[in-house]
Enzyme design. Structure first.
Site, PDB file in Angstrom:
ATOM      1  N   ASP A  17       0.868  -1.173  -0.030  1.00  0.00           N
ATOM      2  CA  ASP A  17       0.173  -0.066   0.034  1.00  0.00           C
ATOM      3  C   ASP A  17       0.929   1.181  -0.072  1.00  0.00           C
ATOM      4  O   ASP A  17       2.073   1.313   0.407  1.00  0.00           O
ATOM      5  CB  ASP A  17      -0.798   0.053   1.393  1.00  0.00           C
ATOM      6  CG  ASP A  17      -1.825  -1.195   1.428  1.00  0.00           C
ATOM      7  OD1 ASP A  17      -2.377  -1.576   0.302  1.00  0.00           O
ATOM      8  OD2 ASP A  17      -1.789  -1.961   2.236  1.00  0.00           O
ATOM      9  N   ASP A  41      -4.788   2.064   3.744  1.00  0.00           N
ATOM     10  CA  ASP A  41      -5.328   0.851   4.644  1.00  0.00           C
ATOM     11  C   ASP A  41      -5.218   1.381   5.988  1.00  0.00           C
ATOM     12  O   ASP A  41      -4.075   2.078   6.611  1.00  0.00           O
ATOM     13  CB  ASP A  41      -4.639  -0.442   4.531  1.00  0.00           C
ATOM     14  CG  ASP A  41      -5.107  -1.130   3.229  1.00  0.00           C
ATOM     15  OD1 ASP A  41      -5.933  -0.664   2.429  1.00  0.00           O
ATOM     16  OD2 ASP A  41      -4.596  -2.312   3.189  1.00  0.00           O
ATOM     17  N   ARG A  52     -13.793   1.475  -2.685  1.00  0.00           N
ATOM     18  CA  ARG A  52     -13.273   1.414  -1.505  1.00  0.00           C
ATOM     19  C   ARG A  52     -13.025   2.839  -1.333  1.00  0.00           C
ATOM     20  O   ARG A  52     -11.759   3.158  -1.108  1.00  0.00           O
ATOM     21  CB  ARG A  52     -12.210   0.414  -1.372  1.00  0.00           C
ATOM     22  CG  ARG A  52     -12.511  -1.040  -1.332  1.00  0.00           C
ATOM     23  CD  ARG A  52     -11.096  -1.796  -1.221  1.00  0.00           C
ATOM     24  NE  ARG A  52     -11.400  -3.146  -1.393  1.00  0.00           N
ATOM     25  CZ  ARG A  52     -10.258  -4.089  -1.354  1.00  0.00           C
ATOM     26  NH1 ARG A  52      -9.238  -3.872  -0.833  1.00  0.00           N
ATOM     27  NH2 ARG A  52     -10.757  -5.386  -1.611  1.00  0.00           N
TER      28      ARG A  52
END
Length: 431
Positions: free
Chosen positions: A211, A254, A307
């Site tokens: 990420d 995240d 998301r």
């Protein structure tokens, strides 16, 4: 995780709040040079709770760094553990300047990998294994060791000017407390060694690591005026193998594994697929229940597939964000309603292209109530829950998240959000 005195941190926050308020209200000059001593204003989202978030505001001169390379950044993050620090980033730090070949394990051969695991040879009913898969995994571990940078407690990481950032690197805010990251353009790292999983879905898929930024098990984190982007390597530039996109990106942000008290404000998330995940697993209730409290406000989500965020377990307050979906975007949804989530989505603005139903803005993954009030789609008031339920009658959502956010410093009319966020969100726009 280091326990820190609430009283001391609250006192620091009060003493330094003036410059932080100045930075956010627009009373200062555009493109101001950040000092690194700004703190999160009182009542500005979940990260202001329980003592607030001050980052490295107490750092002395010996622990104030200016870095111009990735190695310098990692050294500054690791120097003198336990000391508050301010790290100023000048220019673009490249974590993978040496190229993918620098991480390859001896004997790894991508052409051999493709030949060995071709579905016509390997099939689609079992995970890949064997020499080339082992060498791929070893190569990936080599890359991970080089591109991950761990941010310690009491740290402020801030970009200098309008063109500071990171490419190829992954910032890890892991099992720590009191971190601020501001004014950085973070280009999604490219996984040099994605794994082929023939059992992922009906036809298999390529899966990648890294990420751009991961908040894992950490508390009191303020992410402000950053830009998250795929930059020079959007998914459209990636090849396909076995008929599937050779996906080299993971998430942009995240917030997972018991992370808590996070505020993400005035950021830009752009040109990405799986963008922002809050809670990584339906089975993580023992870790995540009562945590994953996150505020998202005045962020721009532009041309992202899904998301934005997807939520599990957490009490998430998403207000005054702008969601822009271009005509060519492979749009799936914006808000994902997941396991035991309690999402409040209020006074956001959504801009959809012709032919895209507004019912897709919400996506039901699990049975969980949601509050969605005062939002506007293409400039008009929109009841997002009613629109979703009408478009997806077999996936009915229930209204009413069961809590009312109180940690908000300003709430703008959603009609003003597109212009306000468009002009002020993202790196290089601190005022």
């Amino acid at each position: 995780m280091r326990t820190r005195g609430t009283r001391r941190r609250t006192t620091t926050a009060v003493a330094l709040a003036g410059c932080a308020v100045l930075a956010l209200t627009g009373t200062g000059p555009a493109h101001a040079t950040p000092s690194g001593r700004d703190v999160l204003p009182a009542r500005d989202g979940w990260a202001s709770a329980d003592g607030g978030t001050t980052g490295g505001a107490r750092a002395d001169a010996a622990h104030t760094y200016t870095v111009t390379t990735w190695d310098q950044l990692r050294s500054a993050l690791a120097d003198d553990p336990g000391a508050p620090r301010i790290i100023k980033v000048r220019g673009i730090l490249d974590a993978t300047a040496a190229g993918c070949a620098a991480f390859e394990a001896d004997g790894y051969d991508f052409d051999r990998y493709l030949a060995d695991y071709d579905p016509a040879v390997w099939g689609r009913d079992r995970p890949v294994s064997g020499e080339q898969e082992d060498l791929r995994a070893a190569s990936q571990r080599n890359q991970a060791a080089a591109v991950k940078a761990y941010v310690p407690a009491d740290t402020t990481l801030v970009g200098l000017g309008a063109h500071a950032g990171i490419t190829g690197g992954s910032l890890q805010i892991e099992n720590t407390d009191n971190v601020i990251v501001r004014n950085l353009t973070v280009e999604s790292p490219l996984d040099c060694f994605p794994q082929w999983d023939p059992t992922d879905g009906a036809t298999g898929a390529w899966n990648s690591e890294y990420d751009s930024m991961a908040v894992t098990g950490s508390t009191h984190v303020w992410l402000d005026h950053n830009t998250f982007t795929d930059g020079a390597h959007p998914d459209s530039s990636l090849p396909s193998y076995y008929g599937e996109l050779y996906q080299r990106h993971d998430g942009e942000l995240d917030i997972v594994r018991g992370a808590d008290l996070v505020t993400a404000s005035w950021n830009v998330f752009t040109d990405h697929d799986k963008t922002l995940m809050i809670g990584n697993s339906d089975s993580a209730g023992a870790t995540d229940r009562g945590k994953l409290r996150v505020t998202l406000h005045h962020n721009l989500f532009r041309d992202v597939t899904e998301r934005a965020p997807r939520v599990r377990f957490g009490k998430v307050d998403a207000y005054n964000n702008h969601y822009v979906v271009g005509a060519g975007t492979a749009y799936a949804y914006s808000f994902g309603i997941g396991m035991e989530s309690r999402l409040v989505a209020e006074k956001n603005a959504v801009t959809l292209p012709p032919g895209t139903g507004a019912g897709r803005i919400l996506k039901k993954w699990k049975e969980a109530p949601v509050t969605a009030e005062g939002n506007r789609v293409n400039g008009r008031p929109a009841d997002l829950i009613a629109l979703h339920n009408a478009e997806f009658p077999d996936q009915q959502l229930t209204s009413g998240a069961g809590w009312t956010p109180t940690l908000r410093t300003r709430v703008d009319d959603p009609r003003a959000v597109p212009g306000l966020v468009g002009h002020r969100a993202g790196a290089g726009r601190l005022r």
